[in-house]
Write a protein that holds these residues in place. Structure first.
Motif, short mmCIF file in Angstrom:
data_model
loop_
_atom_site.label_atom_id
_atom_site.label_comp_id
_atom_site.label_asym_id
_atom_site.label_seq_id
_atom_site.Cartn_x
_atom_site.Cartn_y
_atom_site.Cartn_z
N GLU A 29 0.85 -1.19 0.00
CA GLU A 29 0.00 0.00 0.00
C GLU A 29 0.88 1.24 0.00
N GLY A 30 0.63 2.15 -0.96
CA GLY A 30 1.41 3.37 -1.05
C GLY A 30 0.89 4.46 -0.13
N GLY A 31 1.21 5.71 -0.45
CA GLY A 31 0.75 6.83 0.37
C GLY A 31 1.73 7.18 1.47
N GLU A 32 1.25 7.95 2.43
CA GLU A 32 2.09 8.43 3.52
C GLU A 32 1.80 7.69 4.82
N ASP A 33 2.83 7.59 5.64
CA ASP A 33 2.71 7.00 6.96
C ASP A 33 3.51 7.85 7.93
N ASN A 34 2.99 8.04 9.15
CA ASN A 34 3.63 8.91 10.14
C ASN A 34 3.70 8.22 11.50
N PRO A 35 4.38 7.08 11.60
CA PRO A 35 4.42 6.38 12.89
C PRO A 35 5.32 7.08 13.91
N ILE A 36 5.00 6.88 15.18
CA ILE A 36 5.82 7.36 16.29
C ILE A 36 6.19 6.14 17.13
N PHE A 37 7.49 5.91 17.28
CA PHE A 37 7.98 4.74 18.01
C PHE A 37 8.43 5.17 19.40
N LEU A 38 8.04 4.39 20.39
CA LEU A 38 8.37 4.66 21.79
C LEU A 38 9.06 3.42 22.37
N ARG A 39 10.22 3.64 22.97
CA ARG A 39 10.95 2.52 23.56
C ARG A 39 11.54 2.95 24.90
N ASN A 40 11.29 2.14 25.93
CA ASN A 40 11.80 2.42 27.28
C ASN A 40 12.55 1.21 27.79
N ARG A 41 13.68 1.46 28.44
CA ARG A 41 14.51 0.39 28.98
C ARG A 41 14.91 0.69 30.43
N GLN A 63 12.36 -4.01 28.84
CA GLN A 63 12.08 -3.13 27.71
C GLN A 63 10.59 -3.13 27.39
N ASP A 64 10.08 -1.96 27.05
CA ASP A 64 8.71 -1.81 26.57
C ASP A 64 8.76 -1.06 25.25
N SER A 65 8.26 -1.69 24.18
CA SER A 65 8.32 -1.10 22.83
C SER A 65 6.91 -0.97 22.28
N ARG A 66 6.58 0.22 21.76
CA ARG A 66 5.25 0.47 21.23
C ARG A 66 5.33 1.40 20.02
N VAL A 67 4.25 1.41 19.26
CA VAL A 67 4.15 2.32 18.12
C VAL A 67 2.74 2.90 18.12
N VAL A 68 2.64 4.18 17.83
CA VAL A 68 1.34 4.84 17.70
C VAL A 68 1.30 5.56 16.36
N ASN A 69 0.09 5.83 15.90
CA ASN A 69 -0.13 6.56 14.66
C ASN A 69 0.42 5.82 13.43
N ASN A 70 0.40 4.48 13.50
CA ASN A 70 0.90 3.66 12.40
C ASN A 70 -0.29 3.11 11.62
N LYS A 71 -0.35 3.34 10.30
CA LYS A 71 -1.53 2.94 9.54
C LYS A 71 -1.49 1.48 9.10
N ARG A 125 6.42 -3.54 17.97
CA ARG A 125 5.79 -3.62 19.29
C ARG A 125 6.22 -4.88 20.01
N ASN A 126 6.57 -4.71 21.28
CA ASN A 126 6.84 -5.83 22.19
C ASN A 126 6.70 -5.29 23.61
N GLU A 127 5.50 -5.43 24.16
CA GLU A 127 5.16 -4.77 25.41
C GLU A 127 5.68 -5.54 26.63
N TYR A 128 6.19 -4.79 27.59
CA TYR A 128 6.55 -5.30 28.91
C TYR A 128 7.28 -6.63 28.85
N ASP A 129 8.54 -6.59 28.47
CA ASP A 129 9.27 -7.85 28.37
C ASP A 129 10.71 -7.68 28.85
#
Length: 561
Positions: free
Chosen positions: A148-160, A179-187, A195-199
């Protein structure tokens, strides 16, 4: 185990904010991201204050300027030397090649509690602790990793967060890294690369005998270390074992690791046997019981002022899983790879980093026969702006003939994807990649990188890995659009211009602004045309577009201690 995650979460000086005790539908604790970001900014301001020795003026959005004469570290920090050695006696020399120096063990963001600047803890040298946050915004236009083409504007969040104990209980030591890894605003559909939550990345115990093998010629301890548990680390040039620092999620393994000697010694031997960990996005990760990764890595540093030599053997053995997500998961495979790496410099003329690897064994019914090598030469010029010019060439074989009973596709094992291509279109397989790079640092805090690279398929009948949803993940089924078994789509993937600006705001806060423009070659253009929606009249299909892409990103990395 969840209680351990929760404890580490709270202990991270409010870096993560847990929103109530309600569990989400997939049994993971939900997070208030707005509150988390507010707390991160508060902690960042406190870090700046501690780093500069000035207080924060709360009536203003900006901290007071840094004290005159206070210097900042280099933009790319040197790997931490072992506590019992110093630069004058260590045999270790870093490579000057681009992005090939492994992260330190423990990672760079970890510090001894005695070193954080709190007087009450000045004698607590046996406790390692660290907290780190990273936010990265990306803008991608017509990303060819997607159908799929077009635009994407993901925001990646990572905490250790890291906590480790050493010395006080020797020979027993242990460490845990959360580590807690997440992404928001990803189409797009979210994968285990984002993403890999609470691990847990690290959760190991080890026996460390400081003088298990006596001392070397420079009277440095030559230890024996035996580590068991979950481990995330990097070694050699990071091309086969890496934490994958760019990616939002991290490679980790469960098994054992035996080290004879250490980085500062004239020689070292690293033996390992491990199972890679499956990243389960919203559940606790599990070892892959069907796959073992094993090997031995030797390092000879006696002549390190001229050359460091690393001969090694690595292999993997997989029992096919009938329920595997990809076709590769379903195969019985056994790959053996002898190889070597050598890096150093020729007087003050130039430096070099070369490697060669050959892979033998079998992959399902096919015999494995593949090879890969890399060559980089460069020179640092003796000017105030520290300019560096380097040239690189990487080769990895691809499958020459889909019907000859031999698989020639080189396997990168568990190595990094960057910096093969900044936009993650190619990896160390089926590739011919010449690149040239220029770097300079006008100040200690500011650095620029400019690069140009071209990407050719080593075999036009094999795939271009990470395009058109062909990536190996446990979320998106590969539609097969990234390979033309006839070879009629050509072998030129495309070429790219890339640039980065790195700014070290303080010794604990760094930022990166990067941009890459990729111009599609005949292979990418032909694969889009062959599988476009106008051609296939069925789904899945590829949005019609030129194949040219733009990739812009901005990243902030904060080490909180």
């Amino acid at each position: 185990m969840k209680f351990l995650w929760f404890f580490l979460h709270i202990a991270a000086l409010s870096v993560l904010t847990v929103s109530s005790t309600k569990a989400s539908s997939d049994h993971k604790i939900s997070v208030d991201f707005q509150a988390m970001q507010r707390n991160i900014m508060q902690v960042a301001q406190q870090v700046i204050a501690v780093d500069t020795g000035k207080s924060i003026d709360k009536s203003s959005d900006q901290a007071k300027p840094q004290a005159p004469g206070q210097s900042l570290p280099a933009i790319v920090p040197e790997a931490k030397a072992p506590a019992v050695s110093n630069q004058g006696t260590s045999y270790h020399r870093r490579s000057n090649s681009y992005a090939t120096n492994p992260d330190s063990d423990p990672p760079r963001y970890v510090r001894r509690l005695s070193d954080i600047g709190v007087a009450a803890f000045k004698d607590v040298t046996w406790l390692d602790i660290g907290f780190e946050h990273r936010t990265r915004y990306e803008w991608r236009n017509n990303d060819i990793r997607r159908i799929e083409g077009g635009e994407d504007n993901p925001i990646f969040l990572r905490n250790r967060a890291w906590i480790g104990i050493k010395d006080i209980l020797d020979p027993f030591r242990f460490a845990v890294e959360f580590q807690d890894s997440r992404v928001v605003n990803n189409k797009h559909a979210i994968t285990d690369q984002e993403r890999n939550e609470y691990d847990l990345l690290n959760a190991y115990g080890e026996l460390y005998f400081k003088k298990g093998l006596g001392v070397d010629d420079r009277n440095q301890d030559r230890p024996i270390r035996f580590r068991v548990g979950r481990m995330a680390y990097e070694t050699t040039d990071r091309r086969f074992i890496a934490r994958n620092e760019w990616r939002n999620t991290t490679n980790t393994f469960e098994g054992f690791r035996l080290n004879l000697g250490r980085e500062a010694n004239d020689w070292e031997l690293d033996l390992f046997g491990m199972q890679p960990v499956r990243r389960l996005q919203t559940k606790f990760d599990e070892a892959n019981d069907n796959l073992w990764f094993f090997g031995a890595i030797g390092t000879w540093r006696k002549w390190s002022d001229i050359v460091t030599i690393q001969p090694y053997y690595m292999g993997q053995k997989q029992q096919g899983d009938p329920n595997g997500f990809t076709n590769t998961n379903k195969l019985d495979r056994e790959i053996h790879m002898p190889g070597f790496r050598a890096y150093g410099k020729v007087s003050n003329y130039f430096d070099f980093d070369v490697s060669y690897n050959h892979q033998l064994g079998y992959s399902g019914p096919l015999r494995q026969d593949a090879q890969g090598y890399t060559i980089e030469v460069g020179r640092n010029f003796d000017y105030a702006w520290k300019p560096r010019l380097s040239a690189f060439y990487g080769y990895a074989s691809g499958d020459k003939d889909p019907n000859d009973g031999v698989d020639n596709r080189f396997d990168r094992f568990f190595g990094f994807a960057r910096p093969w291509s900044a936009d993650h279109y190619v990896i160390y397989e089926n590739l011919k990649a010449p690149k040239i790079r220029f770097e300079f640092s006008p100040t200690q805090k500011l650095g620029f990188e400019l690069g140009y690279g071209a990407y050719f398929l080593a075999s036009s009948t094999d795939r271009m890995f990470d395009i058109l949803d062909g990536n190996i993940s446990n979320t998106v089924k590969d539609p097969g659009f990234n390979r033309d078994r006839t070879g009629q789509s050509g072998d030129f993937g495309g070429h790219a211009f890339e640039g980065r600006i790195r700014y070290q705001a303080t010794s604990r806060i760094s930022t990166i602004l990067g941009y890459t423009h990729f111009t599609a070659g005949e292979f990418v253009k032909n694969r889009i045309a062959a599988n476009s929606c106008a051609t296939r009249h069925s789904h899945p299909c590829v949005d019609q577009r030129s194949g040219d892409t733009d990739f812009l990103y901005f990243e902030v990395l904060i080490s909180l201690l």
